[in-house]
Enzyme design. Structure first.
Site, short mmCIF file in Angstrom:
data_model
loop_
_atom_site.label_atom_id
_atom_site.label_comp_id
_atom_site.label_asym_id
_atom_site.label_seq_id
_atom_site.Cartn_x
_atom_site.Cartn_y
_atom_site.Cartn_z
N GLY A 68 50.37 18.13 30.92
CA GLY A 68 49.65 17.05 30.27
C GLY A 68 48.78 17.50 29.13
O GLY A 68 48.61 16.78 28.14
N ASP A 91 43.90 23.09 43.04
CA ASP A 91 45.16 22.51 42.58
C ASP A 91 46.36 23.35 43.03
O ASP A 91 47.25 23.68 42.24
CB ASP A 91 45.16 22.37 41.06
CG ASP A 91 46.27 21.43 40.56
OD1 ASP A 91 46.86 20.71 41.39
OD2 ASP A 91 46.54 21.42 39.34
#
Length: 359
Positions: free
Chosen positions: A79, A197
């Site tokens: 992203g 993450d």
């Protein structure tokens, strides 16, 4: 007269010292060797540091090797960044994680960039991707890593050929590497590090299919006597359920994410149906039913005895009650321990057996 001579002497010595320093600096530049903590500015300004080399020269080499980050050298995209492959003049191949131009102006992305540099420059572990340096420049911000030839675990599992190549023993070793890396981060660093993450996208594989934990942009240092409350971060499907309503990050958040990735590795797909599995259903679900059907069942007892602890620990790690989850230190130790041969035949082993260690 004496004063004049003294001043002349001082001026002479000053020029001599300056000349020595200048020649020394030139020699260092030619040899491409500086101390790991030094940083050299590229020709266009700002900060560039690559440990063990002259930053300016490596910066120019990278621009040449990627033709100023031409899209044909791109090997992945997210992203906020793209990943490029670059071969330097000395033959070394590196991966470059470069922020998009728009993100360079965003404080949140700059903070993430600096976090990754801070953490990866301070830690060293065989199962954590190695950071070689970085560039913080108004036109290009990127990180320089070891290049891992086989990409990430997620893509490997999605690829039919790759999934078969990643046999049971290799998958067990992948899970062990992730566990050892997280145990080191949580328990062996002076200030514990929470990754936040852990997902199959952030596990890289080298040419021998060895695994490395990567992408520390959302990592957080855990300080004692701190609330450790934070914004929600991570990848959907891997985030511990308690984070949604507490926003308090702990080591057990990584433990949960690890459990999801461990099951995904053994199942060959995201374990959606198992994450919300009620305990009463465990007896009716067989181990053979959840393992990746693209591989032959691990009926060989020498293989099965290694597969069982991985699935068992993964199931414990995804417990919705964070207090019931083991620590990564415990998980790492359990996966290193000698496993006995199972007493129950493979086709009779249920998840209930695994959760109750009755095999």
């Amino acid at each position: 007269m004496i004063i004049v001579i003294s001043l002349s002497t001082i001026l002479f010595l000053s020029f001599a010292v300056f000349g020595c320093l200048f020649l020394s600096a030139q020699k260092k530049r030619r040899d491409k060797k500086i101390l790991p903590t030094e940083a050299a500015a590229p020709r266009h300004g700002d900060l560039f540091s690559i440990w063990g080399f002259d930053g300016r020269l490596v910066y120019e080499d990278i621009i040449k090797a990627t033709k100023d980050f031409d899209i044909k050298y791109c090997i992945g995209a997210g992203g906020s960044s793209r990943v490029y492959k670059a071969q330097l003049p000395d033959g070394n191949v590196v991966a470059l994680k470069k922020l998009h131009h728009l993100e360079i102006e965003e404080p949140a992305y700059i903070k993430s960039f600096k976090t990754e540099v801070q953490i990866l420059s301070a830690i060293r572990h065989r199962d954590i991707v190695k950071l070689h340096g970085f560039c913080q420049h108004k036109k290009a911000m990127f990180l320089i890593y070891d290049y891992k030839e086989r990409g990430n675990l997620c893509n490997m599992l999605r690829n039919e050929v790759g999934a078969v190549e990643l046999d049971w023993i290799k998958r067990v070793n992948v899970v062990k590497s992730i566990a050892h890396a997280l145990s080191y981060m949580h328990h062996d660093c002076n200030t514990p590090i929470i990754h936040r993450d852990i997902s199959s996208n952030n596990i890289l594989l080298d040419s021998e299919l060895k695994a490395f934990v990567s992408d520390f942009g959302t990592a957080k240092l855990i300080y004692p006597n701190s609330s450790n409350q934070t914004l929600l971060a991570g990848t959907y499907g891997y985030i511990a359920p308690e984070l949604a309503y507490t926003l308090v990050v702990t080591e057990k958040c990584d433990v949960y994410s690890f459990g999801v990735v461990a099951l995904e590795t053994m199942m060959g797909k995201h374990p959606k149906e198992l994450i919300t599995l009620p305990p009463s259903s465990a007896q009716s679900i067989m181990l053979g039913d959840i393992l990746d059907a693209r591989l032959s069942p691990p009926a060989d007892l020498r293989v099965l005895k290694d597969v069982i602890p991985v699935v068992r620990m993964a199931l414990k790690c995804i417990d919705s009650n964070l207090q019931s989850r083991p620590t990564m230190q415990h998980v790492s130790g359990a996966l290193l321990a000698h496993s006995p041969f199972p007493k129950v035949p493979f086709h009779e082993i249920s998840l209930w057996h695994l959760m109750n260690q009755d095999v």
